[in-house]
Design a protein around this motif. Structure first.
Motif, PDB file in Angstrom:
ATOM      1  N   ALA A 708       0.862  -1.179   0.000  1.00  0.00           N
ATOM      2  CA  ALA A 708       0.000   0.000   0.000  1.00  0.00           C
ATOM      3  C   ALA A 708       0.899   1.230   0.000  1.00  0.00           C
ATOM      4  CB  ALA A 708      -0.917  -0.003   1.216  1.00  0.00           C
ATOM      5  N   ILE A 709       0.747   2.061  -1.012  1.00  0.00           N
ATOM      6  CA  ILE A 709       1.679   3.160  -1.253  1.00  0.00           C
ATOM      7  C   ILE A 709       0.949   4.494  -1.113  1.00  0.00           C
ATOM      8  CG2 ILE A 709       3.255   4.176  -2.936  1.00  0.00           C
ATOM      9  CD1 ILE A 709       3.258   1.357  -4.292  1.00  0.00           C
ATOM     10  N   PRO A 710       1.468   5.419  -0.316  1.00  0.00           N
ATOM     11  CA  PRO A 710       0.873   6.761  -0.271  1.00  0.00           C
ATOM     12  C   PRO A 710       0.875   7.391  -1.663  1.00  0.00           C
ATOM     13  CG  PRO A 710       2.422   6.469   1.532  1.00  0.00           C
ATOM     14  CD  PRO A 710       2.604   5.288   0.617  1.00  0.00           C
ATOM     15  N   HIS A 711      -0.301   7.834  -2.085  1.00  0.00           N
ATOM     16  CA  HIS A 711      -0.450   8.447  -3.408  1.00  0.00           C
ATOM     17  C   HIS A 711      -1.170   9.776  -3.227  1.00  0.00           C
ATOM     18  CE1 HIS A 711      -1.868   8.044  -7.869  1.00  0.00           C
ATOM     19  NE2 HIS A 711      -0.838   8.860  -7.733  1.00  0.00           N
ATOM     20  N   GLY A 712      -0.428  10.740  -2.694  1.00  0.00           N
ATOM     21  CA  GLY A 712      -1.031  12.016  -2.378  1.00  0.00           C
ATOM     22  C   GLY A 712      -1.890  11.926  -1.123  1.00  0.00           C
ATOM     23  N   HIS A 713      -2.705  12.932  -0.951  1.00  0.00           N
ATOM     24  CA  HIS A 713      -3.525  13.061   0.253  1.00  0.00           C
ATOM     25  C   HIS A 713      -4.970  13.358  -0.127  1.00  0.00           C
ATOM     26  CE1 HIS A 713       0.171  13.186   2.624  1.00  0.00           C
ATOM     27  NE2 HIS A 713       0.653  13.976   1.681  1.00  0.00           N
ATOM     28  N   GLN A 714      -5.853  13.102   0.783  1.00  0.00           N
ATOM     29  CA  GLN A 714      -7.249  13.423   0.547  1.00  0.00           C
ATOM     30  C   GLN A 714      -7.372  14.926   0.328  1.00  0.00           C
ATOM     31  OE1 GLN A 714      -9.874  11.758   3.519  1.00  0.00           O
ATOM     32  NE2 GLN A 714      -8.730   9.841   3.622  1.00  0.00           N
ATOM     33  N   GLY A 715      -7.999  15.297  -0.785  1.00  0.00           N
ATOM     34  CA  GLY A 715      -8.078  16.690  -1.186  1.00  0.00           C
ATOM     35  C   GLY A 715      -7.231  16.934  -2.417  1.00  0.00           C
ATOM     36  N   ASP A 716      -6.819  18.193  -2.611  1.00  0.00           N
ATOM     37  CA  ASP A 716      -6.022  18.549  -3.773  1.00  0.00           C
ATOM     38  C   ASP A 716      -4.970  19.571  -3.370  1.00  0.00           C
ATOM     39  OD1 ASP A 716      -7.455  20.933  -3.472  1.00  0.00           O
ATOM     40  OD2 ASP A 716      -8.855  20.465  -5.076  1.00  0.00           O
ATOM     41  N   GLU A 717      -4.436  20.290  -4.365  1.00  0.00           N
ATOM     42  CA  GLU A 717      -3.384  21.257  -4.061  1.00  0.00           C
ATOM     43  C   GLU A 717      -3.902  22.524  -3.388  1.00  0.00           C
ATOM     44  OE1 GLU A 717      -4.707  22.303  -8.282  1.00  0.00           O
ATOM     45  OE2 GLU A 717      -4.602  20.554  -6.957  1.00  0.00           O
ATOM     46  N   ALA A 725      -3.054   9.701  10.930  1.00  0.00           N
ATOM     47  CA  ALA A 725      -2.803   8.957  12.170  1.00  0.00           C
ATOM     48  C   ALA A 725      -1.570   9.463  12.908  1.00  0.00           C
ATOM     49  CB  ALA A 725      -2.647   7.471  11.853  1.00  0.00           C
ATOM     50  N   LEU A 726      -0.677  10.129  12.196  1.00  0.00           N
ATOM     51  CA  LEU A 726       0.514  10.688  12.827  1.00  0.00           C
ATOM     52  C   LEU A 726       0.226  11.949  13.623  1.00  0.00           C
ATOM     53  CD1 LEU A 726       3.055  10.274   9.884  1.00  0.00           C
ATOM     54  CD2 LEU A 726       2.939   8.906  11.963  1.00  0.00           C
ATOM     55  N   GLY A 727      -0.925  12.567  13.370  1.00  0.00           N
ATOM     56  CA  GLY A 727      -1.266  13.783  14.092  1.00  0.00           C
ATOM     57  C   GLY A 727      -2.163  14.681  13.261  1.00  0.00           C
ATOM     58  N   SER A 728      -2.845  15.566  13.923  1.00  0.00           N
ATOM     59  CA  SER A 728      -3.805  16.447  13.248  1.00  0.00           C
ATOM     60  C   SER A 728      -3.132  17.482  12.363  1.00  0.00           C
ATOM     61  CB  SER A 728      -4.666  17.155  14.297  1.00  0.00           C
ATOM     62  OG  SER A 728      -3.847  17.930  15.175  1.00  0.00           O
ATOM     63  N   ALA A 729      -1.818  17.655  12.510  1.00  0.00           N
ATOM     64  CA  ALA A 729      -1.105  18.633  11.687  1.00  0.00           C
ATOM     65  C   ALA A 729      -0.802  18.104  10.293  1.00  0.00           C
ATOM     66  CB  ALA A 729       0.204  19.031  12.375  1.00  0.00           C
ATOM     67  N   PHE A 730      -1.159  16.848  10.039  1.00  0.00           N
ATOM     68  CA  PHE A 730      -0.791  16.228   8.772  1.00  0.00           C
ATOM     69  C   PHE A 730      -2.024  15.760   8.005  1.00  0.00           C
ATOM     70  CE2 PHE A 730       2.612  15.603  11.836  1.00  0.00           C
ATOM     71  CZ  PHE A 730       3.650  16.236  11.171  1.00  0.00           C
ATOM     72  N   ALA A 731      -1.902  15.788   6.678  1.00  0.00           N
ATOM     73  CA  ALA A 731      -3.004  15.398   5.806  1.00  0.00           C
ATOM     74  C   ALA A 731      -3.157  13.881   5.771  1.00  0.00           C
ATOM     75  CB  ALA A 731      -2.764  15.926   4.400  1.00  0.00           C
ATOM     76  N   LYS A 732      -4.398  13.439   5.636  1.00  0.00           N
ATOM     77  CA  LYS A 732      -4.671  12.014   5.497  1.00  0.00           C
ATOM     78  C   LYS A 732      -4.149  11.514   4.149  1.00  0.00           C
ATOM     79  CE  LYS A 732      -8.811  11.683   8.418  1.00  0.00           C
ATOM     80  NZ  LYS A 732     -10.235  11.285   8.466  1.00  0.00           N
ATOM     81  N   ASP A 733      -3.531  10.341   4.192  1.00  0.00           N
ATOM     82  CA  ASP A 733      -3.010   9.742   2.971  1.00  0.00           C
ATOM     83  C   ASP A 733      -4.127   9.159   2.122  1.00  0.00           C
ATOM     84  OD1 ASP A 733      -0.183  10.078   3.320  1.00  0.00           O
ATOM     85  OD2 ASP A 733      -0.203   8.456   4.792  1.00  0.00           O
ATOM     86  N   GLU A 734      -3.958   9.245   0.813  1.00  0.00           N
ATOM     87  CA  GLU A 734      -4.669   8.374  -0.112  1.00  0.00           C
ATOM     88  C   GLU A 734      -3.708   7.246  -0.460  1.00  0.00           C
ATOM     89  OE1 GLU A 734      -5.956  10.680  -3.453  1.00  0.00           O
ATOM     90  OE2 GLU A 734      -7.696  11.496  -2.390  1.00  0.00           O
ATOM     91  N   LEU A 735      -4.204   6.036  -0.481  1.00  0.00           N
ATOM     92  CA  LEU A 735      -3.335   4.881  -0.689  1.00  0.00           C
ATOM     93  C   LEU A 735      -3.602   4.211  -2.026  1.00  0.00           C
ATOM     94  CD1 LEU A 735      -3.376   3.238   2.854  1.00  0.00           C
ATOM     95  CD2 LEU A 735      -1.593   4.688   1.853  1.00  0.00           C
TER      96      LEU A 735
END
Length: 759
Positions: A708-717, A725-735
């Motif tokens: 399972a590979i991180p492929h950007g984040h939920q949302g856009d630019e 899961a690492l913390g609220s300061a970080f964007a959720k991964d799209e896998l």
């Protein structure tokens, strides 16, 4: 490109050649030997005692998501024909450069803002555009120093990691000001495109800038440059000693240990390989990943855990089964240090994990040789040694196209850099071995066995003419330094590296950069120091063993007259090799009575700033293999081209940036005439014959576990969804989940990079 300087001096023809050489033929890879690593698996006391288990260990570690500090595996950037076909969150601002825009993102060619979490589109390529794509004089329409590369880690400051479960390390993390969207952190992106690791075992050095040293020292990627490197060896039950390790032809091991410690690619800052060992050794390999029941490596060793995820063993057990006990069996602690952030002392197995990791990955990657492409299997003309493509299912029209493509590939001198079976002159040891006469040694398919020797890459075009391999600078000696024509004159170069003018040289110095200790990466720059007598500045011992009479362009001429860019007897000469006590003046390309000389130290210092001692390394990058190239986009070190057609347009316009260090073969390319579209299409057709169908369908040995590979984040630019899961300061991964494949591979083929790009 001039094969060597054409000079008729004192009535003697220096070397017989044509002005523009045809160069090595693209030869089959079947039975080309992987460069040997003495002492690794052979001898009376080898490091690896069970190679099959070591390969299994390497495969598990390569695809293991727990290796990274936050879910990144080595395979996360090498899952598609050995390369990375992701399109979201793949931009770096060009932070290897010194330009004003090196630390800020620019607008893309499509007019989008780009930057973190942007999804690349077809309209964004190439990154350097001209009004007429095949004519540089038409003027630049768009350019950016941003790089298309691979997203990696969030990073942070390492504290600790669990020994038993959980993928994420405990790190002190905060959003990166550059890699973030509205102050919400995104994953960092590497500063260079990820090249394919398939066939990479043949490269003398790895990474685009060559910083993965050919010599593996057991600890770091710096080879002999790292005086602190070494491995711990058990002497008896009460003592261990740290000793240097010096394994040649082990650049992949050097690369592996560098990558896993990179705070852009995989790791939190301050994490070392002993920490990785502590995290993994007690764990089940691939514990969160599905392994196919017919995996080509794990299944024959009965390591597959049925329907469960992972393997039915531990990493510790694999290390013990694969490696010599003297590297792991010492039971005491205290000699090996402890984690910087605190904790119990490392044991010997943890302290040597850098060696286990690097060598296991190298042995696994050494199995990834794609030698079953049409170029390998085709019948060949017994006279020219060129593929005929007959009897392989091609129509007569297709065969004509392929033959025309090969002819244009050679006539435009592509093969002077993309040489030999690997289609790269960076494969120094393998290419050198093939042209060395060896009794009973052959390569190629059963129907066309080719003897090792001077004709291994094609016959001479006429009696007395140089062999095609020689025209490409490939000789039995295996020089790592060369001399050839650059735009500003004839200069010393790093063999296997080239500046083709992809971008502004100040965007990225390539092999012209320095290592972590301030030494030049360039062998050529070190060779200059050798000539000057500054031996303390020679940090790679291979530099002492260069053979000047095999240089493609003349370096010296033993006669009494003055030349502006060549040393002569008037300057002061000594026999090449005389400083080491063994002359290097046999079996030369050029006449050794004239060319097998180097300047004396006095002469070198008197000319250190003249054309005679000029070095070209700025913005030169390792020449990549062309095997499977239709599947390994995006292309170039900066990931700036999406299609092979764009690559051919780049060469047709003679590069993007005609800089002083650009290789001088570029002006000889003739692909921008009014009727050249057909020629470019023919070359592309030829390049597609370099694809191994096993790679296209992920058949053994190119099968792999689930990942399972991180492929950007939920949302856009513009906006992302916080709450990783690492913390609220970080964007959720799209896998992007890539299923496990077994030895029989996929039913649907891999497709080229551009087909993954949205319109």
């Amino acid at each position: 490109m001039h094969f060597t300087n054409k000079l008729v001096l004192s009535g003697a023809l220096l070397v017989s050649q044509v002005s523009f050489a045809h160069g090595p033929k693209p030869m089959p890879l079947i039975d080309v030997p992987v460069p040997p690593v003495p002492g690794l698996t052979d001898g009376s006391d080898p490091i690896v005692t069970n190679k099959n288990i070591a390969v299994a260990l390497g495969k598990a570690l390569f695809w293991e998501m727990n290796v990274g500090s936050d879910g990144m595996a080595c395979g996360s950037c090498h899952f598609n024909a050995g390369a990375d076909r992701r399109v979201k969150n793949q931009l770096n601002p060009g932070d290897k450069g010194t330009l004003a825009t090196a630390h800020s993102f620019e607008t893309t060619a499509s007019g989008a803002d780009g930057g973190p979490n942007y999804t690349l589109t077809q309209s964004d390529f190439p990154f350097y555009q001209f009004n007429d794509p095949i004519h540089q004089a038409s003027g630049v329409k768009f350019q950016t120093d941003d790089v298309g590369a691979s997203s990696g880690t969030f990073s942070g400051q390492f504290k600790t990691a669990s020994r038993f479960s959980g993928s994420n390390d405990t790190c002190s993390r905060s959003a990166d000001p550059l890699f973030s969207v509205n102050h919400t952190g995104t994953r960092r992106v590497e500063p260079r495109n990820a090249p394919t690791m398939i066939n990479a075992v043949f490269n003398h050095r790895n990474f685009w800038d060559g910083r993965a040293n050919n010599v593996f020292n057991g600890s770091s990627n710096w080879g002999e440059r790292d005086a602190e490197a070494g491995v711990w060896i058990k002497k008896n039950a009460r003592s261990v000693v740290k000793q240097p390790l010096h394994l040649i032809n082990s650049s992949l091991a050097s690369q592996a240990v560098a990558t896993v410690q990179s705070d852009t690619e995989m790791a939190c800052v301050g994490r070392n390989l002993a920490d990785v060992g502590r995290k993994l050794l007690s764990r089940q390999p691939l514990q969160t990943q599905q392994v196919h029941g017919e995996d080509s490596v794990f299944a024959p060793l009965q390591l597959v855990a049925g329907t469960q995820k992972g393997l039915n063993t531990t990493y510790k057990a694999l290390v013990m089964a694969a490696f010599n006990p003297k590297y792991w069996s010492y039971s005491r602690v205290g000699e090996f240090g402890a984690p910087a952030a605190g904790g119990s002392a490392y044991n010997q197995m943890e302290a040597n994990f850098s060696m286990f990791f690097g060598l296991a990955l190298q042995l696994y990657e050494a199995t990834l040789v794609s030698d079953q492409a049409p170029i390998d299997l085709s019948p060949r003309d017994p006279v020219t040694m060129e593929p005929t493509w007959e009897g392989m299912g091609y129509s007569a029209a297709e065969i004509a196209t392929l033959k025309a493509g090969l002819q244009k590939f050679e006539s435009n001198h592509c093969n002077l850099c993309h040489s030999g079976p690997l289609l790269t002159n960076a494969a120094i040891a393998a290419n050198s071995a093939l042209v060395t006469p060896t009794d009973g040694a052959f390569f190629g398919p059963e129907h066309f066995r080719i003897p090792f020797g001077p004709t291994a890459m094609g016959p001479a075009i006429s009696p007395g003419a140089p062999y095609p391999a020689q025209e490409g600078g490939i000789t039995p000696h295996g020089n790592v330094v060369g001399r050839q024509d650059i735009r500003t004159g004839t200069q010393l170069i790093d063999f296997g590296f080239a500046n083709t003018g992809v971008a502004d040289p100040n965007n990225d110095l390539g092999v012209g950069g320095n290592d972590s200790f301030g030494n030049p990466l360039s062998y050529a720059a070190q060779y200059k120091q050798y000539l000057l007598g500054n031996y303390d500045s020679v940090v790679d011992s291979v530099v002492y063993n260069q053979k000047v009479c095999d240089f493609r362009a003349l370096f010296s001429y033993n006669d009494n007259f003055e030349l502006p860019d060549i040393f002569t007897a008037l300057d002061g000469l000594q026999v090449d090799g005389s400083r080491e006590g063994q002359a290097r003046n046999r079996d030369c390309i050029s006449d050794p009575s004239l060319a097998a000389y180097i300047p004396t130290i006095t002469a070198a210092n008197a000319n250190k700033d003249t054309a005679k001692m000029a070095v070209s390394s700025k913005a030169a990058f390792k020449v990549p293999t062309l095997r499977n190239v239709e599947l390994t986009g995006p292309f170039m070190h900066n990931g700036s081209m999406a299609t092979l057609e764009q690559v051919l347009e780049f060469y047709s316009r003679l590069g993007n940036n005609q800089n002083p260090d650009q290789d001088n073969f570029m002006p000889s390319i003739a692909l921008n005439a009014s009727n050249s579209a057909q020629s470019r299409a023919q070359i592309v057709a030829f390049l597609k014959t370099l694809t191994d169908e096993r790679v296209r369908y992920k058949r053994a040995p190119f099968d792999h576990p689930e990942i399972a590979i991180p492929h950007g984040h939920q949302g856009d630019e513009v906006a992302v969804v916080a709450g990783n899961a690492l913390g609220s300061a970080f964007a959720k991964d799209e896998l992007l989940t890539i299923p496990a494949t077994g030895a029989n591979g996929l039913t649907e083929p891999l497709v080229p990079f551009e087909q993954h790009l949205p319109d």
